[in-house]
Design a protein around this motif. Structure first.
Motif: not given
Length: 324
Positions: A86-112
């Motif tokens: 899920k994270v990888s697909e989100f990053c792919d979409a950001i790169e595909r659009r050429g977007m630039s912004f600072a972001w953070d999220f809440r998550g789990r250690v076993n899913a990275v």
């Protein structure tokens, strides 16, 4: 979720939202999913079915915010990274659009994974808030957390190596912590983990959670406590804590002590100063330091009061609801 329109922020744009662990005073929060499939015994997330918005819809919302002048984004999902894909697909979409912004999220250690963390860092990820909760495998198993201490150590190590800041969400006052010494031992793990920030809470017994039901069964709290409050709300209502082994007063004293132990370490202070990049960060850190020192002074005055002056006293209620 696709039927829900993107929220209009035009009526709140004049309000400068910020995060105490953010870098600007110009923050937008966005939710990309609903629910969490995990079964942690302390958590009151009501929806266990995990539903995701289309990534293009999410980035359309980000773009609207960017056009309005927001420059920092906090993804406030109960669980953003249900898996690395899920994270990888989100990053792919950001790169595909050429977007630039600072972001953070809440998550789990076993899913990275290290690979997705590197990818996310390259498209603006600056920070992750991980639910760590406690510091032994036995504790994590009892909480049905679905993680291990090894996974916690690994995720925080990867973030440190890659340059992603970390927040460790932590809880004290669980049923298996039967003395102040056991709480302090748990905090030892947190200090050794050495995240960039930590948020420490005293366990709250929330309705429809495993620990709430256990507390009712053991007679620690009365049944239907929250239903009665909902039918007849009063200002005197207080969230219950697991007070079988330690009083709420003891637990909040231990939390205050834990914050000082973590944030007032010389090593931590030096690193925090060298990592400060914006005036917002500086002001927030000075504000936090003020409250840590204020708490220490408050407790010193309490000690003087107990030693004989008799002028400084606090009821448990006053202590619990003093600034922490």
């Amino acid at each position: 979720l696709e039927d829900i329109p993107i929220p209009s922020r035009k009526y709140i744009r004049h309000i400068k939202y910020h995060s105490t662990v953010g870098v600007t005073g110009n923050l937008a929060t966005i939710i990309t999913t609903r629910g969490c499939p995990y079964l942690c015994t302390f958590c009151d997330v009501p929806y266990k079915k995990y539903r995701q918005r289309n990534v293009e819809s999410v980035l359309d919302e980000v773009q609207q915010c960017l056009d309005m002048g927001y420059d920092e984004f906090h993804f406030y999902d109960d669980l953003f990274n249900v898996n690395a894909k899920k994270v990888s697909e989100f990053c792919d979409a950001i790169e595909r659009r050429g977007m630039s912004f600072a972001w953070d999220f809440r998550g789990r250690v076993n899913a990275v994974t290290r690979e997705t963390l590197v990818q996310a860092k390259n498209v603006g990820l600056r920070q992750i808030s991980f639910g760590v909760e406690s510091g032994t495998d036995e504790a994590l198993k009892a909480l049905k957390k679905g993680t291990t201490v090894a996974q916690v150590d690994q995720a925080f190590r990867w973030c440190r190596e890659i340059g992603i800041r970390t927040v460790a969400d932590y809880i004290i006052g669980f049923p298996f912590e039967k003395s102040p010494a056991e709480v302090r031992k748990s905090i030892d793990f947190l200090i050794n983990l050495d995240p960039d920030f930590t948020l420490i809470n005293v366990l709250q017994l929330l309705p429809n959670t495993g620990l709430y039901k256990q507390a009712v069964a053991e007679g620690i709290i009365e049944d239907k406590l929250w239903e009665k409050f909902a039918l007849n709300p009063t200002r005197e209502f207080r969230v219950a804590h697991w007070d079988k082994h330690m009083t709420p007063k003891q637990l909040f004293t231990l939390r205050r002590e834990a914050y000082r132990r973590f944030y007032l370490r010389p090593k931590y202070i030096f690193r925090s100063i060298t990592q400060t990049r914006t005036l917002h960060e500086l002001f927030v850190k000075l504000f936090g330091l003020h409250h840590l020192l204020k708490g220490s002074l408050w407790e010193f005055r309490q000690m003087l009061g107990r030693s004989g002056s008799g002028r400084i006293r606090a009821t448990e209620k006053q202590f619990i609801h003093a600034p922490h």
